[in-house]
Write a protein that holds these residues in place. Structure first.
Motif, PDB file in Angstrom:
ATOM      1  N   ALA A 120       0.826  -1.202   0.000  1.00  0.00           N
ATOM      2  CA  ALA A 120       0.000   0.000   0.000  1.00  0.00           C
ATOM      3  C   ALA A 120       0.866   1.261   0.000  1.00  0.00           C
ATOM      4  O   ALA A 120       0.569   2.239  -0.706  1.00  0.00           O
ATOM      5  N   ALA A 121       1.946   1.267   0.789  1.00  0.00           N
ATOM      6  CA  ALA A 121       2.816   2.442   0.834  1.00  0.00           C
ATOM      7  C   ALA A 121       3.495   2.672  -0.511  1.00  0.00           C
ATOM      8  O   ALA A 121       3.623   3.820  -0.966  1.00  0.00           O
ATOM      9  N   LEU A 122       3.908   1.603  -1.171  1.00  0.00           N
ATOM     10  CA  LEU A 122       4.516   1.740  -2.498  1.00  0.00           C
ATOM     11  C   LEU A 122       3.489   2.208  -3.519  1.00  0.00           C
ATOM     12  O   LEU A 122       3.816   2.966  -4.444  1.00  0.00           O
ATOM     13  N   ALA A 123       2.236   1.772  -3.365  1.00  0.00           N
ATOM     14  CA  ALA A 123       1.171   2.246  -4.251  1.00  0.00           C
ATOM     15  C   ALA A 123       0.913   3.731  -4.013  1.00  0.00           C
ATOM     16  O   ALA A 123       0.708   4.504  -4.960  1.00  0.00           O
ATOM     17  N   ALA A 124       0.940   4.162  -2.756  1.00  0.00           N
ATOM     18  CA  ALA A 124       0.777   5.590  -2.450  1.00  0.00           C
ATOM     19  C   ALA A 124       1.934   6.401  -3.028  1.00  0.00           C
ATOM     20  O   ALA A 124       1.753   7.552  -3.457  1.00  0.00           O
ATOM     21  N   HIS A 125       3.105   5.813  -3.057  1.00  0.00           N
ATOM     22  CA  HIS A 125       4.282   6.479  -3.611  1.00  0.00           C
ATOM     23  C   HIS A 125       4.073   6.827  -5.081  1.00  0.00           C
ATOM     24  O   HIS A 125       4.541   7.871  -5.566  1.00  0.00           O
ATOM     25  N   LYS A 126       3.370   5.982  -5.813  1.00  0.00           N
ATOM     26  CA  LYS A 126       3.110   6.247  -7.227  1.00  0.00           C
ATOM     27  C   LYS A 126       2.300   7.525  -7.410  1.00  0.00           C
ATOM     28  O   LYS A 126       2.359   8.160  -8.466  1.00  0.00           O
ATOM     29  N   GLN A 127       1.533   7.909  -6.380  1.00  0.00           N
ATOM     30  CA  GLN A 127       0.736   9.127  -6.457  1.00  0.00           C
ATOM     31  C   GLN A 127       1.349  10.271  -5.642  1.00  0.00           C
ATOM     32  O   GLN A 127       0.694  11.261  -5.335  1.00  0.00           O
ATOM     33  N   GLY A 128       2.648  10.117  -5.286  1.00  0.00           N
ATOM     34  CA  GLY A 128       3.342  11.198  -4.601  1.00  0.00           C
ATOM     35  C   GLY A 128       2.963  11.376  -3.151  1.00  0.00           C
ATOM     36  O   GLY A 128       3.140  12.464  -2.599  1.00  0.00           O
ATOM     37  N   LEU A 131       0.667   5.109   8.719  1.00  0.00           N
ATOM     38  CA  LEU A 131       0.670   3.687   9.065  1.00  0.00           C
ATOM     39  C   LEU A 131       1.317   3.470  10.433  1.00  0.00           C
ATOM     40  O   LEU A 131       0.800   2.723  11.269  1.00  0.00           O
ATOM     41  N   PHE A 132       2.439   4.120  10.682  1.00  0.00           N
ATOM     42  CA  PHE A 132       3.079   3.965  11.988  1.00  0.00           C
ATOM     43  C   PHE A 132       2.248   4.600  13.100  1.00  0.00           C
ATOM     44  O   PHE A 132       2.174   4.057  14.210  1.00  0.00           O
ATOM     45  N   GLU A 133       1.612   5.724  12.806  1.00  0.00           N
ATOM     46  CA  GLU A 133       0.768   6.362  13.820  1.00  0.00           C
ATOM     47  C   GLU A 133      -0.410   5.478  14.218  1.00  0.00           C
ATOM     48  O   GLU A 133      -0.913   5.571  15.338  1.00  0.00           O
ATOM     49  N   ASN A 134      -0.855   4.626  13.313  1.00  0.00           N
ATOM     50  CA  ASN A 134      -2.005   3.750  13.557  1.00  0.00           C
ATOM     51  C   ASN A 134      -1.594   2.289  13.664  1.00  0.00           C
ATOM     52  O   ASN A 134      -2.406   1.387  13.431  1.00  0.00           O
ATOM     53  N   GLN A 135      -0.345   2.044  14.063  1.00  0.00           N
ATOM     54  CA  GLN A 135       0.185   0.687  14.075  1.00  0.00           C
ATOM     55  C   GLN A 135      -0.641  -0.271  14.935  1.00  0.00           C
ATOM     56  O   GLN A 135      -0.806  -1.445  14.596  1.00  0.00           O
ATOM     57  N   SER A 136      -1.216   0.229  16.025  1.00  0.00           N
ATOM     58  CA  SER A 136      -1.933  -0.641  16.949  1.00  0.00           C
ATOM     59  C   SER A 136      -3.172  -1.281  16.336  1.00  0.00           C
ATOM     60  O   SER A 136      -3.623  -2.332  16.805  1.00  0.00           O
ATOM     61  N   ILE A 193      -6.211   0.721   4.932  1.00  0.00           N
ATOM     62  CA  ILE A 193      -5.388   1.362   3.902  1.00  0.00           C
ATOM     63  C   ILE A 193      -6.237   2.135   2.902  1.00  0.00           C
ATOM     64  O   ILE A 193      -5.810   3.175   2.393  1.00  0.00           O
ATOM     65  N   TYR A 194      -7.449   1.655   2.626  1.00  0.00           N
ATOM     66  CA  TYR A 194      -8.293   2.326   1.637  1.00  0.00           C
ATOM     67  C   TYR A 194      -8.924   3.591   2.222  1.00  0.00           C
ATOM     68  O   TYR A 194      -9.057   4.608   1.530  1.00  0.00           O
ATOM     69  N   ARG A 195      -9.281   3.542   3.489  1.00  0.00           N
ATOM     70  CA  ARG A 195      -9.769   4.746   4.149  1.00  0.00           C
ATOM     71  C   ARG A 195      -8.656   5.782   4.242  1.00  0.00           C
ATOM     72  O   ARG A 195      -8.895   6.985   4.046  1.00  0.00           O
ATOM     73  N   LEU A 246      -6.062  10.914   2.485  1.00  0.00           N
ATOM     74  CA  LEU A 246      -4.894  11.634   1.992  1.00  0.00           C
ATOM     75  C   LEU A 246      -5.090  12.179   0.578  1.00  0.00           C
ATOM     76  O   LEU A 246      -4.168  12.761   0.000  1.00  0.00           O
ATOM     77  N   GLY A 247      -6.284  11.988   0.033  1.00  0.00           N
ATOM     78  CA  GLY A 247      -6.589  12.559  -1.276  1.00  0.00           C
ATOM     79  C   GLY A 247      -6.077  11.779  -2.454  1.00  0.00           C
ATOM     80  O   GLY A 247      -5.923  12.334  -3.557  1.00  0.00           O
TER      81      GLY A 247
END
Length: 254
Positions: free
Chosen positions: A115-123, A132-137, A146-148, A153-154
């Motif tokens: 998911a993080a790599l997919a987000a990277h494609k959109q900058g 992700l780390f803030e919501n690790q629990s 991840i979809y929410r 994040l737009g």
């Protein structure tokens, strides 16, 4: 049933010693991640750590010191490393750059790396990465988070969903895994400072000692809070699929 005839205190002491002996092997790996031990000396030998074009990175390519971090999102020690990296960026500015790659040690962490790599494609890698780390629990129980998060994040959520499940993104993650195995990364976080491995969530002073030596600084760097906010995404081509693969491992420069 056997009855223990020893005095009550003796029975308690024996039980406590037995529990301590049993727990010791399991406490060792976690204890090694803590910051209480002395900073290791800067190794003379370094590994040639590759940096593929898709790898997210911060700060300029010409920085004399590069930190390549291998981590994942279900590791609590990887989460602890985040504030340390922010302090390093604040202290050293354009003298260092930070590259993030993945080493999966918990099977359930794979989806979050994709998911993080997919987000990277959109900058949006660094914002997604931090969230992700803030919501690790809650990540173990709510993988659909991840979809929410993408929506919050737009991101284009439909494109994001496609990319998360794409072969191209999976190959990026597999590339990170293969590189981690090649250079002997067995646990996370593992940070390569110009090719020298610093294992665990070490203190900012520990990293600073190595960076100061690589930069040949006579005066130890002072690390002063507060920590800065997450920076904006780098320009297109800097840590995106169009970037140029490279290798880092020189003592004083890329």
């Amino acid at each position: 049933m056997l009855h223990d005839t020893r005095p009550k205190f003796a029975r308690f002491l024996a039980s406590a010693l037995l529990l301590a002996a049993f727990a010791l092997p399991f406490a060792g790996p976690a204890a090694a991640q803590e910051n209480g031990s002395a900073a290791p000396a800067l190794p003379e030998e370094s590994s040639d750590v590759s940096i593929p074009g898709w790898s997210p990175r911060l700060l300029p390519a010409y920085a004399p010191v590069t930190l390549v971090v291998f981590g994942e999102y279900l590791c609590p020690f990887c989460e602890r490393l985040g504030p340390v990296l922010r302090q390093l960026r604040a202290a050293y500015g354009e003298k260092i750059r930070i590259v993030y790659r993945y080493r999966i040690v918990h099977a359930d962490a794979e989806i979050y790396s994709l998911a993080a790599l997919a987000a990277h494609k959109q900058g949006k890698f660094w914002a997604f990465h931090a969230a992700l780390f803030e919501n690790q629990s809650l990540l173990r129980e709510r993988p659909q988070f991840i979809y929410r998060l993408a929506q919050r994040l737009g991101l284009d959520v439909d494109q994001f969903r496609t990319d998360v499940n794409s072969e191209a993104i999976r190959k990026q993650l597999e590339g990170d895994q293969a590189e981690a195995e090649r250079i002997g990364v067995n646990g996370v976080p593992a940070t390569f400072v110009n090719g020298r491995e610093m294992s665990g969530a070490r203190s900012v002073e520990d990293f600073g000692a190595w960076i100061d030596e690589l930069l040949r600084l006579d005066t130890p760097t002072d690390f002063t809070p507060p920590e800065p906010p997450e920076p904006a995404e780098p320009p297109a081509g800097e840590g995106t699929e169009g970037g140029t693969p490279e290798t880092v491992g020189s003592p004083y420069a890329d």
